[in-house]
Write a protein that holds these residues in place. Structure first.
Motif, PDB file in Angstrom:
ATOM      1  N   VAL A  42       0.841  -1.206   0.000  1.00  0.00           N
ATOM      2  CA  VAL A  42       0.000   0.000   0.000  1.00  0.00           C
ATOM      3  C   VAL A  42       0.876   1.257   0.000  1.00  0.00           C
ATOM      4  CG1 VAL A  42      -1.671   1.327   1.352  1.00  0.00           C
ATOM      5  CG2 VAL A  42      -2.008  -1.122   1.015  1.00  0.00           C
ATOM      6  N   LEU A  43       1.951   1.251   0.775  1.00  0.00           N
ATOM      7  CA  LEU A  43       2.861   2.408   0.769  1.00  0.00           C
ATOM      8  C   LEU A  43       3.513   2.590  -0.592  1.00  0.00           C
ATOM      9  CD1 LEU A  43       4.597   2.140   4.267  1.00  0.00           C
ATOM     10  CD2 LEU A  43       2.971   3.883   3.488  1.00  0.00           C
ATOM     11  N   ALA A  44       3.885   1.483  -1.238  1.00  0.00           N
ATOM     12  CA  ALA A  44       4.466   1.563  -2.581  1.00  0.00           C
ATOM     13  C   ALA A  44       3.436   2.138  -3.559  1.00  0.00           C
ATOM     14  CB  ALA A  44       4.936   0.188  -3.044  1.00  0.00           C
ATOM     15  N   GLY A  45       2.186   1.744  -3.411  1.00  0.00           N
ATOM     16  CA  GLY A  45       1.128   2.304  -4.251  1.00  0.00           C
ATOM     17  C   GLY A  45       0.962   3.794  -4.019  1.00  0.00           C
ATOM     18  N   GLY A  51       4.119   9.769  -7.369  1.00  0.00           N
ATOM     19  CA  GLY A  51       5.150   9.905  -8.401  1.00  0.00           C
ATOM     20  C   GLY A  51       4.537  10.231  -9.751  1.00  0.00           C
ATOM     21  N   LEU A  52       3.426   9.557 -10.074  1.00  0.00           N
ATOM     22  CA  LEU A  52       2.718   9.875 -11.329  1.00  0.00           C
ATOM     23  C   LEU A  52       2.166  11.292 -11.318  1.00  0.00           C
ATOM     24  CD1 LEU A  52       0.812   6.553 -12.044  1.00  0.00           C
ATOM     25  CD2 LEU A  52       2.675   7.573 -13.379  1.00  0.00           C
ATOM     26  N   THR A  74      -8.258   1.106   2.782  1.00  0.00           N
ATOM     27  CA  THR A  74      -7.442   0.617   1.671  1.00  0.00           C
ATOM     28  C   THR A  74      -6.592  -0.572   2.106  1.00  0.00           C
ATOM     29  OG1 THR A  74      -7.364   2.817   0.677  1.00  0.00           O
ATOM     30  CG2 THR A  74      -5.662   1.259  -0.008  1.00  0.00           C
ATOM     31  N   VAL A  75      -5.964  -0.465   3.263  1.00  0.00           N
ATOM     32  CA  VAL A  75      -5.134  -1.568   3.769  1.00  0.00           C
ATOM     33  C   VAL A  75      -5.987  -2.819   3.972  1.00  0.00           C
ATOM     34  CG1 VAL A  75      -3.788  -2.378   5.755  1.00  0.00           C
ATOM     35  CG2 VAL A  75      -3.328  -0.133   4.780  1.00  0.00           C
TER      36      VAL A  75
END
Length: 160
Positions: A42-45, A51-52, A74-75
């Motif tokens: 979830v943190l990477a998402g 980033g996008l 979400t988690v």
């Protein structure tokens, strides 16, 4: 002439536990590992989405705020999806793999799609059901209701 014993994938010390039901501690450690996997995903998402956003509008960029309620939702949603997919395909999550565990339904086969989905939702919405494993019962509330078991299984691949 010397005869050779067949090579086993299961260490000699663990062979006596192969196929037995797992207890609270082993299942809890696997659950913590799975929780870490999901939080990292979830943190990477979150970082990826920001980033996008940065790539699209670098001058106006600000990190989006992570509100507590949507973040927890979400988690939990990602956790339920992760458990469902892992249990329905191989019967084990990454945490189960590390701890040598597998979720099985009746007859020792991996749970079907509906059972895997219900078990995932049940585990996410009622994690305290695992505490029933304490005291030697080795069945969680989820196991009793859905007729599943978590067993020690060090064999690679999926359950039959």
């Amino acid at each position: 002439m010397r005869t050779h014993e067949p090579v086993s994938l299961v260490p000699r010390e663990a062979q006596q536990y192969q196929g037995r039901r797992a207890g609270l501690v082993t299942r809890s450690v696997a659950g913590v590992v799975d929780g870490v996997v999901v939080v990292v995903a979830v943190l990477a998402g979150y970082v990826g989405v920001n980033g996008l956003r940065f790539l699209v509008r670098p001058r106006d960029f600000q990190f989006s705020e992570a509100s507590p309620l949507p973040s927890v939702a979400t988690v939990l949603l990602v956790l339920a999806g992760y458990l469902f997919v892992a249990w329905s395909i191989t019967g084990r999550t990454y945490g189960c793999h590390l701890m040598g565990l597998r979720v099985v339904g009746r007859g020792g086969a991996r749970p079907g799609l509906l059972v895997a989905l219900l078990r995932a939702l049940f585990c996410v919405l009622f994690p305290l059901g695992l505490l029933l494993c304490a005291g030697g019962r080795q069945h969680s509330v989820q196991d009793i209701v859905l007729r599943t078991s978590v067993i020690y299984d060090w064999r690679p691949g999926s359950a039959r």
